[in-house]
Write a protein that holds these residues in place. Structure first.
Motif, short mmCIF file in Angstrom:
data_model
loop_
_atom_site.label_atom_id
_atom_site.label_comp_id
_atom_site.label_asym_id
_atom_site.label_seq_id
_atom_site.Cartn_x
_atom_site.Cartn_y
_atom_site.Cartn_z
N UNK A 201 104.86 39.46 30.52
CA UNK A 201 104.08 38.96 29.38
C UNK A 201 103.54 40.10 28.52
N UNK A 202 102.80 41.02 29.12
CA UNK A 202 102.16 42.09 28.36
C UNK A 202 102.79 43.47 28.58
N UNK A 203 103.65 43.60 29.59
CA UNK A 203 104.22 44.90 29.92
C UNK A 203 105.63 45.14 29.43
N UNK A 204 106.18 44.20 28.66
CA UNK A 204 107.57 44.33 28.20
C UNK A 204 107.62 45.01 26.84
N UNK A 205 108.12 46.25 26.84
CA UNK A 205 108.20 47.04 25.60
C UNK A 205 109.14 46.42 24.57
N UNK A 206 109.99 45.49 24.98
CA UNK A 206 110.93 44.84 24.06
C UNK A 206 110.37 43.56 23.44
N UNK A 207 109.19 43.14 23.88
CA UNK A 207 108.64 41.85 23.45
C UNK A 207 107.51 42.02 22.44
N UNK A 208 107.34 41.03 21.56
CA UNK A 208 106.24 41.10 20.59
C UNK A 208 104.87 41.02 21.26
N UNK A 209 104.81 40.53 22.50
CA UNK A 209 103.54 40.41 23.22
C UNK A 209 103.16 41.70 23.95
N UNK A 210 103.99 42.77 23.82
CA UNK A 210 103.71 44.03 24.52
C UNK A 210 102.35 44.57 24.11
N UNK A 211 101.52 44.83 25.11
CA UNK A 211 100.17 45.37 24.87
C UNK A 211 99.83 46.27 26.05
N UNK B 43 96.82 45.70 28.09
CA UNK B 43 96.74 44.47 28.89
C UNK B 43 97.82 44.41 29.97
N UNK B 44 98.74 45.41 29.98
CA UNK B 44 99.80 45.41 31.00
C UNK B 44 99.16 45.35 32.39
N UNK B 45 99.65 44.42 33.18
CA UNK B 45 99.08 44.20 34.50
C UNK B 45 98.21 42.97 34.57
N UNK B 46 97.94 42.36 33.42
CA UNK B 46 97.08 41.17 33.39
C UNK B 46 97.88 39.89 33.20
N UNK B 47 99.19 40.03 33.00
CA UNK B 47 100.00 38.85 32.72
C UNK B 47 101.04 38.58 33.79
N UNK C 37 110.28 46.34 30.92
CA UNK C 37 108.94 46.21 31.48
C UNK C 37 108.50 47.53 32.12
N UNK C 38 107.28 47.95 31.80
CA UNK C 38 106.74 49.22 32.28
C UNK C 38 106.19 49.13 33.70
N UNK C 39 106.13 50.30 34.34
CA UNK C 39 105.38 50.46 35.59
C UNK C 39 103.98 50.88 35.16
#
Length: 173
Positions: free
Chosen positions: A68-78, A81-85, A51-53
């Motif tokens: 949800x959106x900040x995990x570089x290892x997940x298919x939901x990485x965006x 949108x990082x910071x919205x999930x 997960x990114x900072x």
């Protein structure tokens, strides 16, 4: 001797996955038992790994934890949108305390609703007393604050640093 069940290891890496170092955080279940339980639960699931900072403001804080959106290892990485999930778990009721937001304090991020904290958190670079009694403090950096100080800045951050691994010290091999 540290209470390993209430100590967190936060290994930080740059955007290329190169290690920047380890941060040790003393958890504060005395202040925020439900928030500490959530952080430990997500750490034990590996939810924070990668997960990114996404929001890092000079002199203020480094924010991450959007699994949800900040995990570089997940298919939901965006990155947009990082910071919205959050996580798939429900939001937490606030556990505000008198503990001040000072350098090294770990606190939960939330939306406008005081009971909207989920998985996102921030680490204070310095005094942020304007947040006192409005955000839930759940920990304190005890080692590696220089690593936190070195987290790449931005709002949003381009090529952000990330959590390589977050683990409860009692589980560390």
């Amino acid at each position: 001797m540290a209470d390993l069940e209430n100590t967190l290891y936060l290994d930080i890496a740059n955007a290329k996955g190169e290690s920047k170092g380890r941060v040790t955080i003393a958890l504060r279940p005395d202040l925020a038992p439900n928030h500490v339980a959530r952080i430990k639960e997500l750490a034990r699931e590996g939810a924070y790994d990668g997960v990114v900072f996404h929001r890092v403001i000079e002199g203020f804080m480094a924010q991450g934890g959007d699994v949800q959106f900040g995990n570089t290892n997940a298919p939901t990485f965006d990155p947009s949108r990082a910071g919205m999930g959050g996580s798939k778990k429900g939001n937490l009721k606030q556990e505000f305390s008198r503990e001040p937001h000072v350098r090294g304090v770990c606190s939960m991020a939330r939306a406008q609703n005081p009971d909207s904290a989920n998985s996102q958190f921030f680490i204070c670079f310095g005094d942020a007393s304007f947040l006192d009694r409005q955000y839930t403090v759940w920990g304190q950096v005890t080692e590696g604050m220089e690593i936190v100080d070195g987290i790449k800045r931005g709002e949003p951050v381009r090529d952000p640093d990330r959590i390589a691994k977050m683990q409860v010290a009692a589980d560390a091999a």
